[in-house]
Scaffold this active site. Structure first.
Site, PDB file in Angstrom:
ATOM      1  N   CYS A  21      14.207  34.256   9.361  1.00 61.63           N
ATOM      2  CA  CYS A  21      14.425  34.921   8.721  1.00 61.63           C
ATOM      3  C   CYS A  21      15.804  34.679   7.738  1.00 61.63           C
ATOM      4  CB  CYS A  21      14.507  36.462   8.976  1.00 61.63           C
ATOM      5  SG  CYS A  21      14.549  37.348   7.633  1.00 61.63           S
ATOM      6  N   CYS A  97      11.077  36.559   5.140  1.00 63.53           N
ATOM      7  CA  CYS A  97      12.251  37.228   3.976  1.00 63.53           C
ATOM      8  C   CYS A  97      11.730  37.371   2.947  1.00 63.53           C
ATOM      9  CB  CYS A  97      13.613  36.141   3.744  1.00 63.53           C
ATOM     10  SG  CYS A  97      12.666  33.826   3.977  1.00 63.53           S
ATOM     11  N   CYS A 105      15.347  32.357   1.781  1.00 62.40           N
ATOM     12  CA  CYS A 105      14.279  31.603   2.674  1.00 62.40           C
ATOM     13  C   CYS A 105      14.579  30.711   3.805  1.00 62.40           C
ATOM     14  CB  CYS A 105      12.931  32.263   2.650  1.00 62.40           C
ATOM     15  SG  CYS A 105      12.300  33.609   2.019  1.00 62.40           S
TER      16      CYS A 105
END
Length: 173
Positions: A21, A97, A105
């Site tokens: 993430c 994400c 991302c």
């Protein structure tokens, strides 16, 4: 071959999974904890961020603990750790994400199988303490469900293209 285990055919294969993430403070940390708890030794989960926040969110740690999972060793770290010599060889990399929120991302180069399992960022939620706790709980539940589906895949018997299709489908569920 991507999913071959270095161990002999008589042992259970072992896979390394990285959850990525941006900040590595909530979703990826929770995913790491869930997979390590449920994996029963067949998987080792890690998490990292492209721009790590430096520490896990206390709400994420509380959610993990409330599920009866350990939080020892969980920390916010850069994905650069996994590109260094001696880093674990990764078999899977999942981004968590949220593209729908226009969150950027990270992209993982190389040979691991990748999939996007977007989850709304509970750390971005504002409101009452109850609303914030609910956002973390909701993210945890979705991650737990997706990881359960992932663990149910018979990886050692599936073709790589089938595995790729299935891990992509899990992210859409």
């Amino acid at each position: 071959m991507l999913l071959e285990s270095p161990e002999s055919m008589n042992t259970v294969p072992h896979y390394n999974v990285l959850f990525l993430c941006t900040g590595n403070s909530a979703r990826s940390i929770m995913a790491e904890a869930i997979l390590n708890h449920k994996a029963k030794g067949a998987f080792t989960a890690y998490s990292a961020g492209s721009h790590p926040s430096g520490r896990p969110r206390p709400e994420a740690l509380r959610q993990i603990e409330s599920a009866g999972m350990p939080t020892t060793g969980l920390r916010s770290k850069s994905w650069a750790e996994f590109a260094e010599p001696g880093a674990p060889k990764l078999d899977f990399v999942f981004t968590v994400c949220d593209n729908a929120a226009r969150e950027v991302c990270p992209y993982w180069p190389g040979q691991p199988m990748t999939a996007h399992w977007g989850i709304p960022d509970p750390a971005a939620v504002t409101g009452t303490p109850e609303e914030i706790a609910r956002a973390f709980r909701d993210a945890f539940v979705v991650l737990d469900r997706r990881i359960g589906l992932f663990l149910s895949l018979p990886l050692s018997t599936l073709d790589q293209l089938v595995i790729k299709r299935e891990v992509d489908n899990i992210g859409r569920s």
